[in-house]
Design an enzyme around this catalytic site. Structure first.
Site, PDB file in Angstrom:
ATOM      1  N   TYR A  31      18.197  38.404 -16.615  1.00 28.28           N
ATOM      2  CA  TYR A  31      19.335  38.382 -17.533  1.00 28.28           C
ATOM      3  C   TYR A  31      20.302  37.222 -17.305  1.00 28.28           C
ATOM      4  O   TYR A  31      21.236  37.036 -18.066  1.00 28.28           O
ATOM      5  CB  TYR A  31      20.125  39.696 -17.431  1.00 28.28           C
ATOM      6  CG  TYR A  31      19.373  40.895 -17.922  1.00 28.28           C
ATOM      7  CD1 TYR A  31      18.660  40.857 -19.122  1.00 28.28           C
ATOM      8  CD2 TYR A  31      19.368  42.080 -17.189  1.00 28.28           C
ATOM      9  CE1 TYR A  31      17.971  41.969 -19.565  1.00 28.28           C
ATOM     10  CE2 TYR A  31      18.681  43.196 -17.632  1.00 28.28           C
ATOM     11  CZ  TYR A  31      17.981  43.127 -18.825  1.00 28.28           C
ATOM     12  OH  TYR A  31      17.299  44.233 -19.272  1.00 28.28           O
ATOM     13  N   ASP A 147      20.130  50.842  -4.751  1.00 26.61           N
ATOM     14  CA  ASP A 147      19.230  49.715  -4.471  1.00 26.61           C
ATOM     15  C   ASP A 147      19.445  49.172  -3.061  1.00 26.61           C
ATOM     16  O   ASP A 147      19.659  47.978  -2.860  1.00 26.61           O
ATOM     17  CB  ASP A 147      19.438  48.619  -5.518  1.00 26.61           C
ATOM     18  CG  ASP A 147      18.240  47.674  -5.630  1.00 26.61           C
ATOM     19  OD1 ASP A 147      17.222  47.932  -4.955  1.00 26.61           O
ATOM     20  OD2 ASP A 147      18.326  46.684  -6.375  1.00 26.61           O
TER      21      ASP A 147
END
Length: 430
Positions: A31, A147
């Site tokens: 992105y 994460d």
């Protein structure tokens, strides 16, 4: 092509009225990009992440904004500090603290390549304790990281580590299906058993990832590996891993055995990890080491010493519900203000009820039959919204599986925390 973020991030020598100059491209993702950036006013160095909103689905944007809220809510020496964010020309810019000594994943791989040059026990323990402190801060602020891995643990020249990247470039689902589809840019070695079993993500999944990373710090290799997803899933669900190097004490090796428990309800929380005698003694030594470290700035030193002191003093933890299932027994009710209206800018008093696995919003108490009910099955997460973002205090956000968000304001900070805790308990993620 015109420069993106002309008003805030530009190229040195071509832009004169921006706040930051680009110094060096340090990363790219699906992105956007990550840049080393110099603040024009004082030459200070930061990381500036740019994200192309035009490439994102509405749901991906929702997560991007949600992660900014999470990072902005954190203020801890072992977490990368949020500086500011900015949106311009369909681009999102996030400016954050720069850690100057690389990341833990590269350090582990370099040591493995150098004939398995293991960390000393105190080095590995101090890494682990700082990870625990950062996760403790996040979980106490009613958030999840999602994460935890070596590449997201950043190192500094002061000896402190910084937990970074709350998953800005990843989208998350409630279950492993969405996570595996994205594969975290690789095989998901750190995913907890409950995610493979299609249960909701909880604090205990972060703790599993912490255990996997601790094993990797000690062994310089991962505990669960396979050539395909099916094989990896089988090994994780079995929960067996190769013995750790005997150069480490039995007490330290036992910490990993206590963390890497397949049943999330039997796995310790971070607060319970701090109660392990070996860890508690390690915290005392770490606190003294920080106190004597002349490279750590005094405010940072004081914040760390205070946090460790609170833990050693036996700070209590609220009880948790059963992990992974909607708990219909949890109930809570009260008056809140809800953000809405045609322009999405008006706050109105509403009566909110949590009962029988639903959130019911009505105009006033007693209007239950007319209230709008939202099933908790549709709720993805709940977290506090920073006052700087909400422009008012005590706001918390509900994010749905469909990618929608709802902002609610409690009357006090205590009420906001009680709402978040009750909803998280009912979601089975407390």
């Amino acid at each position: 092509m015109a420069e993106k973020f002309n008003s805030i991030l530009g190229q040195k020598g071509t832009t004169t009225d921006c706040k930051y100059f680009k110094r060096k491209l340090i990363g790219t993702g699906s992105y956007g990009e990550a840049w080393l950036a110099e603040r024009v006013a004082d030459g200070a160095i930061f990381v500036a992440k740019t994200m192309d909103l035009g490439k994102m689905s509405a749901r991906d944007k929702q997560y991007a904004y949600s992660e900014i809220k999470c990072l902005a809510s954190c203020n801890h020496p072992n977490i990368i500090q949020y500086v500011e964010d900015h949106e311009e020309n369909d681009q999102l810019l996030i400016v954050m603290e720069f850690a100057d000594s690389g990341d833990l994943d590269r350090q582990i791989k370099a040591r493995a390549a150098d004939n398995f040059r293991y960390f000393q026990e105190h080095e590995a323990l101090f890494l682990f304790l700082q990870l625990c402190l950062s996760l403790d801060h996040i979980h106490n602020h009613k958030m999840l990281h999602r994460d935890i891995k070596g590449a997201n643990i950043l190192l500094t020249s002061t000896g402190l580590i910084k937990l970074g990247d709350f998953g800005f470039s990843h989208q998350y689902d409630d279950t492993v299906s969405g996570v595996v589809a994205n594969t975290f840019c690789g095989t998901p070695y750190y995913l907890a058993p409950e995610l493979w079993n299609n249960q909701r993500y909880s604090k205990k999944a972060d703790v599993w990832s912490l255990g996997v990373l601790l094993y990797e710090i000690l062994a310089l290799k991962r505990p669960f590996t396979a050539t395909n997803m099916k094989g990896l899933m089988a090994k994780v669900l079995n929960g067996e891993f190769p013995p750790l190097p005997e150069k480490y004490s039995a007490d330290f090796r036992d910490v990993i055995r206590q963390i890497l428990v397949v049943d999330a309800n039997q796995r310790p929380s971070v607060a319970q990890i701090f109660e392990i005698p070996f860890v508690k003694e390690g915290l005392k030594v770490f606190q003294e080491t920080v106190r004597k470290n002349t490279r750590i700035p005094e405010p940072t030193k004081e914040a760390l010493i205070t946090h460790v002191g609170q833990i050693l003093a036996g700070r209590s933890e609220k009880s948790s519900g059963f992990i992974g299932q909607i708990n219909k027994e949890i109930s809570y009710a009260g008056t809140v203000r809800k953000l809405g209206g045609v322009n999405g800018k008006s706050w109105k008093d509403r009566y909110l009820q949590l009962q029988r696995g639903h959130l019911i919003i009505s105009e006033k108490e007693g209007d239950t039959a007319e209230g709008k009910a939202l099933s908790l099955e549709q709720v993805q997460s709940v977290c506090p919204v920073p006052a700087a973002t909400a422009k008012r205090d005590f706001v918390f956000g509900l994010n749905t599986i469909g990618g929608k968000s709802m902002w609610l304001q409690a009357m006090t900070k205590d009420e906001m925390e009680q709402w978040i805790h009750a909803i998280q308990q009912a979601l089975g993620v407390a």
